[in-house]
Scaffold this active site. Structure first.
Site, PDB file in Angstrom:
ATOM      1  N   ALA A 199     -45.068 -21.616  45.768  1.00 23.92           N
ATOM      2  CA  ALA A 199     -44.494 -20.627  46.673  1.00 23.92           C
ATOM      3  C   ALA A 199     -45.594 -20.217  47.648  1.00 23.92           C
ATOM      4  O   ALA A 199     -46.781 -20.456  47.406  1.00 23.92           O
ATOM      5  CB  ALA A 199     -43.992 -19.434  45.883  1.00 23.92           C
ATOM      6  N   GLU A 227     -42.220 -26.390  39.617  1.00 25.32           N
ATOM      7  CA  GLU A 227     -40.940 -25.841  39.143  1.00 25.32           C
ATOM      8  C   GLU A 227     -39.762 -26.449  39.907  1.00 25.32           C
ATOM      9  O   GLU A 227     -38.727 -26.763  39.331  1.00 25.32           O
ATOM     10  CB  GLU A 227     -40.951 -24.311  39.289  1.00 25.32           C
ATOM     11  CG  GLU A 227     -41.919 -23.660  38.292  1.00 25.32           C
ATOM     12  CD  GLU A 227     -42.209 -22.198  38.593  1.00 25.32           C
ATOM     13  OE1 GLU A 227     -42.425 -21.863  39.779  1.00 25.32           O
ATOM     14  OE2 GLU A 227     -42.211 -21.397  37.653  1.00 25.32           O
TER      15      GLU A 227
HETATM   16  N1  DAK Z   1     -49.254 -20.901  49.791  1.00 24.53           N
HETATM   17  C1  DAK Z   1     -49.688 -20.742  51.054  1.00 24.53           C
HETATM   18  N2  DAK Z   1     -50.574 -21.583  51.652  1.00 24.53           N
HETATM   19  C2  DAK Z   1     -51.034 -22.616  50.930  1.00 24.53           C
HETATM   20  C3  DAK Z   1     -50.646 -22.835  49.581  1.00 24.53           C
HETATM   21  C4  DAK Z   1     -49.695 -21.925  49.009  1.00 24.53           C
HETATM   22  N3  DAK Z   1     -49.221 -22.082  47.761  1.00 24.53           N
HETATM   23  N4  DAK Z   1     -51.304 -23.918  49.129  1.00 24.53           N
HETATM   24  C5  DAK Z   1     -52.080 -24.363  50.141  1.00 24.53           C
HETATM   25  N5  DAK Z   1     -51.919 -23.584  51.230  1.00 24.53           N
HETATM   26  C6  DAK Z   1     -52.558 -23.723  52.546  1.00 24.53           C
HETATM   27  C7  DAK Z   1     -54.035 -23.320  52.482  1.00 24.53           C
HETATM   28  O1  DAK Z   1     -54.169 -21.922  52.569  1.00 24.53           O
HETATM   29  C8  DAK Z   1     -54.578 -24.052  53.682  1.00 24.53           C
HETATM   30  O2  DAK Z   1     -54.225 -23.340  54.843  1.00 24.53           O
HETATM   31  P1  DAK Z   1     -55.322 -23.063  56.020  1.00 24.53           P
HETATM   32  O3  DAK Z   1     -56.464 -22.392  55.358  1.00 24.53           O
HETATM   33  O4  DAK Z   1     -55.662 -24.448  56.503  1.00 24.53           O
HETATM   34  O5  DAK Z   1     -54.586 -22.215  56.995  1.00 24.53           O
HETATM   35  C9  DAK Z   1     -53.778 -25.348  53.690  1.00 24.53           C
HETATM   36  O6  DAK Z   1     -52.596 -25.089  52.920  1.00 24.53           O
HETATM   37  C10 DAK Z   1     -54.510 -26.505  53.030  1.00 24.53           C
HETATM   38  O7  DAK Z   1     -54.920 -26.077  51.754  1.00 24.53           O
HETATM   39  P2  DAK Z   1     -56.412 -26.217  51.221  1.00 24.53           P
HETATM   40  O8  DAK Z   1     -57.401 -26.129  52.347  1.00 24.53           O
HETATM   41  O9  DAK Z   1     -56.582 -25.231  50.113  1.00 24.53           O
HETATM   42  O10 DAK Z   1     -56.397 -27.714  50.659  1.00 24.53           O
HETATM   43  P3  DAK Z   1     -57.311 -28.327  49.526  1.00 24.53           P
HETATM   44  O11 DAK Z   1     -57.029 -29.790  49.538  1.00 24.53           O
HETATM   45  O12 DAK Z   1     -58.717 -27.870  49.628  1.00 24.53           O
HETATM   46  O13 DAK Z   1     -56.740 -27.718  48.152  1.00 24.53           O
HETATM   47  C11 DAK Z   1     -54.986 -27.078  46.609  1.00 24.53           C
HETATM   48  C12 DAK Z   1     -55.474 -28.056  47.741  1.00 24.53           C
HETATM   49  C13 DAK Z   1     -53.528 -27.441  46.309  1.00 24.53           C
HETATM   50  C14 DAK Z   1     -55.813 -27.304  45.368  1.00 24.53           C
HETATM   51  C15 DAK Z   1     -55.122 -25.623  47.106  1.00 24.53           C
HETATM   52  O14 DAK Z   1     -54.515 -25.521  48.375  1.00 24.53           O
HETATM   53  C16 DAK Z   1     -54.466 -24.637  46.188  1.00 24.53           C
HETATM   54  O15 DAK Z   1     -55.000 -24.296  45.120  1.00 24.53           O
HETATM   55  N6  DAK Z   1     -53.294 -24.116  46.570  1.00 24.53           N
HETATM   56  C17 DAK Z   1     -52.605 -23.069  45.865  1.00 24.53           C
HETATM   57  C18 DAK Z   1     -51.923 -23.615  44.643  1.00 24.53           C
HETATM   58  C19 DAK Z   1     -51.241 -22.516  43.844  1.00 24.53           C
HETATM   59  O16 DAK Z   1     -51.913 -21.605  43.339  1.00 24.53           O
HETATM   60  N7  DAK Z   1     -49.926 -22.578  43.719  1.00 24.53           N
HETATM   61  C20 DAK Z   1     -49.155 -21.596  42.971  1.00 24.53           C
HETATM   62  C21 DAK Z   1     -48.647 -20.533  43.934  1.00 24.53           C
HETATM   63  S1  DAK Z   1     -47.727 -19.247  43.097  1.00 24.53           S
HETATM   64  C22 DAK Z   1     -40.221 -17.358  42.077  1.00 24.53           C
HETATM   65  C23 DAK Z   1     -40.229 -18.653  42.552  1.00 24.53           C
HETATM   66  C24 DAK Z   1     -41.430 -19.328  42.681  1.00 24.53           C
HETATM   67  C25 DAK Z   1     -42.620 -18.731  42.385  1.00 24.53           C
HETATM   68  C26 DAK Z   1     -42.618 -17.438  41.916  1.00 24.53           C
HETATM   69  C27 DAK Z   1     -41.413 -16.736  41.769  1.00 24.53           C
HETATM   70  N8  DAK Z   1     -39.011 -16.650  41.915  1.00 24.53           N
HETATM   71  C28 DAK Z   1     -37.729 -17.404  41.999  1.00 24.53           C
HETATM   72  C29 DAK Z   1     -38.972 -15.279  41.589  1.00 24.53           C
HETATM   73  C30 DAK Z   1     -43.830 -19.509  42.557  1.00 24.53           C
HETATM   74  C31 DAK Z   1     -45.090 -19.012  42.596  1.00 24.53           C
HETATM   75  C32 DAK Z   1     -46.176 -19.908  42.989  1.00 24.53           C
HETATM   76  O17 DAK Z   1     -45.997 -21.070  43.236  1.00 24.53           O
END
Ligand code: DAK
Length: 258
Positions: free
Chosen positions: A65, A112
């Site tokens: 997300a 998910e």
């Molecule tokens: N959200 C927003 N931006 C994201 C993102 C995300 N999840 N993942 C990556 N980006 C963005 C980065 O901020 C970056 O943007 P700029 O800085 O260039 O503006 C760009 O994408 C490229 O990312 P990175 O520079 O970080 O790329 P790397 O190759 O270095 O790293 C990575 C890739 C996948 C390891 C890293 O980006 C990362 O850790 N991303 C976050 C992964 C994460 O934590 N995902 C879980 C998010 S929480 C619900 C439904 C769903 C959910 C909750 C509730 N309901 C129905 C109630 C879900 C929650 C989640 O998913």
């Protein structure tokens, strides 16, 4: 609806939905999930479509997300708006088979979303994970529940508590992924598999989905009873007569989807 965050194509009897926010690794923002919901609803109504493939790009299926969108929300914001809940159900509500074609990151909500599909075809570059713990939250779209059912308690606990990623081979061994293909052939193979499904009789396809999904929601004896009822009901269809006649006559069946 004009789509800005997804791209849709139809090939044969298969709809391909490509998540298209490459600058954010296809982070699943609210506008994206609204578009996905709209597209899947439309394909559900389209009698020409027999199966749907959801994919991303080489680097990411979806990295979760949209963290930047969520960052400043309060409990009341999430609770009172039922935050992204409704649009996230579109995949599980589809009566048509939905395949996730995953290359690169499928993290958090991305993992998910893939698990909400009927099965996952992975490129050997795929990486699955529930890294929410590192953001001070837990999975919120079924990650703790579906992942546990797919890969068992021990691995699900490991994934959700450490936030580590699982590569495609481990995911296949653990039962999360049905097949691994090369990144170059991911879309072609997934479309081919989807077309194979779309070529079957639709009533039996829908009933397979209902029956397999029932296995997650009921006891074995109730599930078998449910399967038996569906099985009997298919003898009321024209396609059952056609399928069995075609077998006996050594020719391909001509499905009427009735
Ligand atoms: N959200 C927003 N931006 C994201 C993102 C995300 N999840 N993942 C990556 N980006 C963005 C980065 O901020 C970056 O943007 P700029 O800085 O260039 O503006 C760009 O994408 C490229 O990312 P990175 O520079 O970080 O790329 P790397 O190759 O270095 O790293 C990575 C890739 C996948 C390891 C890293 O980006 C990362 O850790 N991303 C976050 C992964 C994460 O934590 N995902 C879980 C998010 S929480 C619900 C439904 C769903 C959910 C909750 C509730 N309901 C129905 C109630 C879900 C929650 C989640 O998913």
């Amino acid at each position: 609806m004009n789509y800005e965050n997804i791209v849709t194509n139809i090939q044969g009897n298969v709809a391909l939905v490509t998540l298209n926010r490459p600058e954010a690794l296809n982070a699943l923002s609210t506008p994206l999930t609204i578009e996905l919901d709209d597209a899947l609803g439309g394909f559900g109504q389209d009698g020409n479509i027999g199966a749907i493939v959801i994919t991303g790009n080489e680097k990411a299926f979806a990295a979760g997300a949209d963290i930047k969108e969520m960052a400043n929300k309060s409990f009341v914001d999430c609770y009172m708006s039922n935050f992204i809940t409704e649009t996230w159900e579109c995949v599980t509500q589809s009566r048509k088979p939905v395949i996730a074609a995953v290359a690169g990151f499928a993290l958090g909500g991305g993992c998910e979303l893939a698990m909400m599909c009927d099965f996952i075809i992975a490129a050997n570059t795929a990486k699955f994970g529930q890294p929410e713990i590192s953001l001070g939250i837990i999975p919120g779209a079924g990650g703790t529940q579906r992942l546990t059912r797919f890969i068992g308690k021990s691995k699900a606990m490991d994934m959700c508590l450490t936030g580590r990623m699982m590569d495609a081979e481990e995911a296949e061994r653990a039962g999360l992924v049905s097949r691994i293909v090369s990144p170059e052939s991911l879309i072609e193979e997934s479309l081919k598999i989807a077309q194979t499904i779309a070529d079957k009789s639709r009533p039996s396809t829908i009933m397979v989905k209902e029956a397999v999904n029932r296995a997650y929601e009921t006891t074995l004896s109730e599930g078998i009873r449910y399967e038996r009822r569906l099985f009997y009901s298919l003898f009321a269809t024209e396609d059952q007569k056609e399928g069995m006649s075609a077998f006996a006559e050594k020719r391909p069946p001509r499905w009427q989807h009735r």
